[in-house]
Motif scaffolding. Structure first.
Motif, short mmCIF file in Angstrom:
data_model
loop_
_atom_site.label_atom_id
_atom_site.label_comp_id
_atom_site.label_asym_id
_atom_site.label_seq_id
_atom_site.Cartn_x
_atom_site.Cartn_y
_atom_site.Cartn_z
N GLY A 109 0.83 -1.22 0.00
CA GLY A 109 0.00 0.00 0.00
C GLY A 109 0.85 1.25 0.00
N TRP A 150 4.55 9.57 -11.08
CA TRP A 150 3.16 10.03 -11.26
C TRP A 150 3.14 11.36 -11.99
CZ3 TRP A 150 -0.06 6.23 -10.39
CH2 TRP A 150 0.23 5.28 -9.42
N TYR A 161 -6.29 7.01 -13.05
CA TYR A 161 -5.96 8.39 -12.63
C TYR A 161 -6.00 9.33 -13.84
CZ TYR A 161 -4.43 6.81 -7.99
OH TYR A 161 -4.40 6.30 -6.71
N GLY A 194 -9.73 -2.23 -7.14
CA GLY A 194 -9.35 -2.42 -5.73
C GLY A 194 -9.55 -3.84 -5.28
N ASN A 232 -3.36 -3.67 -9.54
CA ASN A 232 -2.81 -3.53 -10.88
C ASN A 232 -2.27 -2.11 -11.08
OD1 ASN A 232 -2.47 -3.17 -13.66
ND2 ASN A 232 -4.04 -4.70 -14.13
N GLU A 233 -0.97 -2.00 -10.94
CA GLU A 233 -0.30 -0.69 -10.99
C GLU A 233 -0.56 0.03 -12.33
OE1 GLU A 233 1.68 -0.22 -8.07
OE2 GLU A 233 2.09 1.83 -8.70
#
Ligand code: ADP
Length: 477
Positions: free
Chosen positions: A19, A255, A365, A329, A357-358
Motif C-alpha cells: 500500500g 506520477w 488516474y 481495488g 494492478n499498478e
C-alpha cells in the motif's frame, strides 16, 4: 549534518508494495539519498530478492531466541541503483507469498516474524560494526526496534523515530505470545506493551522512540482524540510534544501525465486528457462518450476508505443521473460482492476490477474526470495527490491528510481544486457526486479545476526538509 540514517520498513516501492507505505518509504529512501547517505533495512521477502542483486554478508544467531528458528542471514544489495539496502533473511519467516498474510488472513506467527526482524536489524548492525545515528522505523512491524534499542543496544547511542502510517493497524497479539518477544514480563503492563489484556506492538514504537510522527499535520492532531486515536489517544497525548505530522509527497517522476508510460496519450492539457478517458471507456466496455462524467476509485475496499458509502450513494443516484464509475481495488469480500452486483446491473456505466494492478491504476488516474475518496479517516492519502497531478478532481471527505491537501472549489471566487464534504454518510457523498455532475456541465469551471489541481505541488521537496529537521531534533533529545 553528517549523520547516518537507517530506514527500517517492510515495504519500499518499487521493490515491494502492499500500500501507500511502500510509496512513502521508496520516496524517502530515494530523495534523502540525493543529499545524504541513507541506508534501508527490510525483511528478505522473495519479491525483493528477485528484483535486487544481492550478496550474503554473514549468518548469525539472534540472541534471546524465539525457539527453533534463530539463525538469520544478513544480505546486502550490490545493485548500483539501490545502494546500502540490507536484508534480514530467514527462510521460514520471510520466504512467503505475501509480507503479512494471505486471503485477508494475517499469518499467525507475525509477532515472531517481526520481532525476529527488529532484533535481526540491531544484531546485524552490532556484529558488522554498522553505526547509525537514527533508526527511522515505519509502522507496527518495526515498532519493537526502538524498545530493543533502548533495552539491549544502549551502547549504540542511536536515536529512533517511529512513523505511524495508519494507527488502525497496531499489531495486537494475545498475551500467551509474550515470551516470544524475549522481553522481561515487566514490559507487560499498561504503561508499556499491554493493551486490554493483549500485547500491542505499536505501543512499543510510540513509547520508546525519541519522536513519533505521522503523515499529515491534521491526522497528527486527530490521533490525540478518542474519535481517531484507536485507543491510543491517551498515550499519544502524554507524548504530544514529541508527536509531529509531516505530509507525504508523491514522486512526480512516477506520477506525471507528461511522462507516464502506462497511459495512451501523455498530456498537459485537458483536451488530450480526454483521449485517455475515451480509451478507458472503450477498454472497459463503457459507453464511449466524453460528455458523461467519469468517476474513478483506486484503493483498498474497506470501511476506512468509505467503500460502503460509495456503494450506497451510487445505488441512490444511478437511476437518476448519467455518469460512469470505474473501481479498481481489493478488500473485504462483502464490498467486492456488492460492487460486482452493481456493475452486473449497469454494465455500460459501472466497471469493477478486483485486482491490484499498478498499470491500470495509472490509466484510471489519467482517464477519470473525478476521483472518489470518501474516507472515514485518512492519515495522508496518496490517491488524491496523484489524481491532482493528473488534473482529475478529487472528491474527498474533510478528514486527516485530505483536509490538508484538498481545497473545496467555490463557485464565487473560483478558488480550490476539489469537492470536499464533511459528514461520513452516504447522503453527503451523494450530494458531492451530484455537485460534480452539475459542475461537469460547466466546462469553463472544469478547465479551472483542472488547472488549479495540476498546479498543486506535493513533491517530496518540502517534506524531505521537514524529515531532516525531525532527525536533527531527535539527535538533541
Ligand atoms: P492506503 O491507506 O491503502 O495506504 P493511500 O491512498 O495512502 O492508501 O495509498 C494507496 C496507494 O496504493 C496508491 O498509490 C494507490 O494508487 C495504490 N493502490 C491501492 N489499491 C490499488 C490497486 N488495487 N491497484 C493498484 N494500485 C493500488
Amino acid at each position: 549534518m553528517d549523520k547516518k540514517i537507517a530506514i527500517v520498513s517492510c515495504e519500499m516501492f518499487p521493490l515491494i508494495k502492499v500500500g501507500g507505505l511502500a510509496d512513502v518509504v521508496g520516496a524517502l529512501y530515494k530523495k534523502l539519498n540525493q543529499y545524504y547517505q541513507v541506508s534501508a533495512f527490510m525483511p528478505a521477502f522473495p519479491q525483493i530478492k528477485k528484483s535486487l542483486k544481492i550478496e550474503k554478508i554473514s549468518d548469525f544467531n539472534i540472541p534471546f531466541s524465539t525457539g527453533k528458528k534463530e539463525t538469520a542471514s544478513f544480505l546486502k544489495s550490490i545493485d548500483a541503483k539501490y545502494p546500502n539496502i540490507y536484508l534480514i533473511d530467514n527462510e521460514h519467516y520471510f520466504n512467503r507469498q505475501h509480507p503479512y498474510g494471505e486471503n485477508g488472513i494475517d499469518y499467525p506467527d507475525n509477532l515472531e516474524r517481526f520481532s525476529f526482524f527488529c532484533k535481526g536489524v540491531l544484531e546485524a548492525c552490532k556484529i558488522n560494526s554498522l553505526q547509525f545515528d537514527i533508526f527511522h522505523c515505519h509502522d507496527w512491524q518495526t515498532a519493537l526496534l526502538p524498545l530493543y534499542l533502548n533495552e539491549f543496544y544502549k551502547d549504540f547511542n542511536s536515536k529512533s523515530i517511529f512513523t505511524i502510517h495508519n494507527l488502525a493497524y497496531q499489531g495486537v497479539f494475545s498475551k500467551e505470545k509474550f515470551p516470544l518477544l524475549g522481553l522481561d514480563w515487566k514490559y507487560f503492563n499498561m504503561k508499556e506493551l499491554e493493551f486490554y489484556g493483549n500485547i500491542n506492538l505499536m505501543k512499543a514504537g510510540i513509547i520508546h522512540s525519541a519522536i513519533t510522527n505521522t503523515v499529515s499535520p491534521t491526522y497528527a492532531k486527530e490521533i490525540l482524540t478518542p474519535e481517531y486515536g484507536c485507543g491510543l489517544e491517551g498515550l499519544l497525548s502524554e507524548k504530544k510534544e514529541f508527536v509531529y505530522g509531516i505530509i507525504n509527497g508523491i514522486d512526480y517522476q512516477i506520477w506525471n501525465p507528461m511522462f507516464d508510460p502506462f497511459i495512451t496519450k501523455k498530456y498537459k492539457t485537458r483536451k488530450i486528457k480526454i483521449e485517455n478517458k475515451k480509451t478507458l471507456q472503450k477498454k472497459l466496455n463503457l459507453l464511449v462518450d466524453e460528455k458523461i462524467p467519469l468517476f474513478g476509485f483506486v484503493g483498498r475496499l474497506v470501511q476506512q476508505k468509505g467503500t460502503d458509502l460509495i456503494v450506497e450513494a451510487i445505488k441512490n443516484i444511478i437511476d437518476k443521473e448519467k455518469f460512469q464509475l470505474v473501481v479498481l481495488g481489493t478488500g473485504e469480500a462483502n464490498y467486492e460482492t456488492q460492487l460486482k452486483e452493481i456493475a452486473r446491473k449497469y454494465p455500460g456505466n459501472i466497471s469493477i476490477t478486483l485486482q491490484f494492478n499498478e498499470t491500470f491504476a495509472h490509466q484510471i488516474y489519467a482517464g477519470s474526470d473525478f476521483f472518489l475518496m470518501p474516507s472515514r479517516f485518512e492519515p495522508c492519502g496518496l490517491g488524491q495527490l496523484i489524481s491532482m497531478k493528473y488534473g482529475t478532481i478529487p472528491i474527498v471527505r474533510k478528514t486527516g491528510g485530505l483536509t490538508d491537501t484538498v481545497k473545496d472549489f467555490s463557485q464565487e471566487d473560483k478558488n480550490g481544486w476539489g469537492i470536499v464534504f464533511e459528514e461520513d454518510n452516504a447522503s453527503e457523498l451523494q450530494k458531492a457526486i451530484q455537485r460534480a455532475i452539475d459542475l461537469y456541465t460547466q466546462q469553463q469551471d472544469m478547465e479551472l479545476l483542472f488547472t488549479n489541481a495540476k498546479k498543486q505541488d506535493f513533491s517530496w521537496n518540502q517534506s524531505i526538509k521537514q524529515y531532516w529537521q525531525l532527525y536533527q531534533k531527535a539527535l538533541t533529545l
